[in-house]
Scaffold this active site. Structure first.
Site, PDB file in Angstrom:
ATOM      1  N   GLU A  22       0.839  -1.200   0.000  1.00  0.00           N
ATOM      2  CA  GLU A  22       0.000   0.000   0.000  1.00  0.00           C
ATOM      3  C   GLU A  22       0.873   1.248   0.000  1.00  0.00           C
ATOM      4  O   GLU A  22       0.559   2.249  -0.651  1.00  0.00           O
ATOM      5  CB  GLU A  22      -0.914   0.019   1.223  1.00  0.00           C
ATOM      6  CG  GLU A  22      -1.982  -1.042   1.217  1.00  0.00           C
ATOM      7  CD  GLU A  22      -2.857  -0.974   2.442  1.00  0.00           C
ATOM      8  OE1 GLU A  22      -4.015  -0.544   2.299  1.00  0.00           O
ATOM      9  OE2 GLU A  22      -2.372  -1.327   3.542  1.00  0.00           O
ATOM     10  N   TYR A  54     -13.652  27.205   0.164  1.00  0.00           N
ATOM     11  CA  TYR A  54     -13.633  25.759   0.005  1.00  0.00           C
ATOM     12  C   TYR A  54     -12.565  25.276  -0.965  1.00  0.00           C
ATOM     13  O   TYR A  54     -12.108  24.149  -0.859  1.00  0.00           O
ATOM     14  CB  TYR A  54     -15.017  25.200  -0.361  1.00  0.00           C
ATOM     15  CG  TYR A  54     -15.737  25.907  -1.472  1.00  0.00           C
ATOM     16  CD1 TYR A  54     -15.426  25.677  -2.795  1.00  0.00           C
ATOM     17  CD2 TYR A  54     -16.757  26.806  -1.174  1.00  0.00           C
ATOM     18  CE1 TYR A  54     -16.099  26.322  -3.810  1.00  0.00           C
ATOM     19  CE2 TYR A  54     -17.440  27.458  -2.183  1.00  0.00           C
ATOM     20  CZ  TYR A  54     -17.112  27.218  -3.495  1.00  0.00           C
ATOM     21  OH  TYR A  54     -17.783  27.858  -4.506  1.00  0.00           O
ATOM     22  N   ILE A  73      -6.649   4.731   8.483  1.00  0.00           N
ATOM     23  CA  ILE A  73      -7.446   5.854   8.002  1.00  0.00           C
ATOM     24  C   ILE A  73      -8.060   6.615   9.177  1.00  0.00           C
ATOM     25  O   ILE A  73      -8.440   7.766   9.015  1.00  0.00           O
ATOM     26  CB  ILE A  73      -8.488   5.442   6.944  1.00  0.00           C
ATOM     27  CG1 ILE A  73      -9.455   4.390   7.440  1.00  0.00           C
ATOM     28  CG2 ILE A  73      -7.801   4.994   5.672  1.00  0.00           C
ATOM     29  CD1 ILE A  73     -10.579   4.068   6.435  1.00  0.00           C
ATOM     30  N   GLU A  74      -8.107   6.015  10.350  1.00  0.00           N
ATOM     31  CA  GLU A  74      -8.526   6.749  11.538  1.00  0.00           C
ATOM     32  C   GLU A  74      -7.543   7.883  11.838  1.00  0.00           C
ATOM     33  O   GLU A  74      -7.953   8.994  12.176  1.00  0.00           O
ATOM     34  CB  GLU A  74      -8.614   5.810  12.751  1.00  0.00           C
ATOM     35  CG  GLU A  74      -9.745   4.804  12.688  1.00  0.00           C
ATOM     36  CD  GLU A  74      -9.422   3.522  11.926  1.00  0.00           C
ATOM     37  OE1 GLU A  74     -10.196   2.570  12.033  1.00  0.00           O
ATOM     38  OE2 GLU A  74      -8.402   3.466  11.200  1.00  0.00           O
ATOM     39  N   LYS A  99     -11.735   4.489   1.571  1.00  0.00           N
ATOM     40  CA  LYS A  99     -10.608   3.769   0.991  1.00  0.00           C
ATOM     41  C   LYS A  99     -11.177   2.684   0.074  1.00  0.00           C
ATOM     42  O   LYS A  99     -11.263   1.513   0.431  1.00  0.00           O
ATOM     43  CB  LYS A  99      -9.768   3.164   2.125  1.00  0.00           C
ATOM     44  CG  LYS A  99      -8.459   2.573   1.710  1.00  0.00           C
ATOM     45  CD  LYS A  99      -7.669   2.144   2.946  1.00  0.00           C
ATOM     46  CE  LYS A  99      -6.357   1.524   2.564  1.00  0.00           C
ATOM     47  NZ  LYS A  99      -5.568   1.135   3.739  1.00  0.00           N
TER      48      LYS A  99
END
Length: 120
Positions: A22, A54, A73-74, A99
């Site tokens: 990854e 934005y 991903i946390e 993901k």
């Protein structure tokens, strides 16, 4: 408060994950961010300086995704929340990190983590 700015579907390539492949090959991550703040000043003035730009927010979030790799991903979501809450006008932020190419051995549509934090 019901005023919100939502940025959805921000796609950026990162090298996050617990597996070496990854990190080596990278993959796309998709980010949604919801900022809760008082938008009345911007509505009255019609000036971008009275709201969250934005486009600039998208660039800062993408820089986090494409930046330093993390395992989870946390952790990535927490870093993205820090960016969202950096502006003192933001009262609460919610970030979802998707993901879609996660190394899951089953057929799936998406893997996501959603975190909400109030301003401190």
């Amino acid at each position: 408060m019901t005023d919100r700015i939502e940025l959805t579907g921000l796609r950026a390539r990162g090298r996050h994950g617990v597996y070496d492949f990854e990190r080596a090959h990278g993959q796309d991550f998709v980010v949604d961010a919801v900022l809760e703040l008082d938008l009345a000043p911007a509505a009255r003035s019609d000036q971008v300086t009275d709201t969250i730009h934005y486009g600039e927010l998208a660039e800062r979030l993408a820089a986090v995704v494409t930046g330093e790799p993390v395992n989870l991903i946390e952790t990535l979501a927490d870093r993205l929340l820090t960016v969202c809450l950096a502006d003192p006008r933001v009262r609460t932020a919610t970030v979802t990190v998707r993901k879609p190419e996660a190394p899951v051995p089953c057929t799936f549509t998406d893997v996501a983590v959603t975190m909400t934090r109030p301003a401190r």
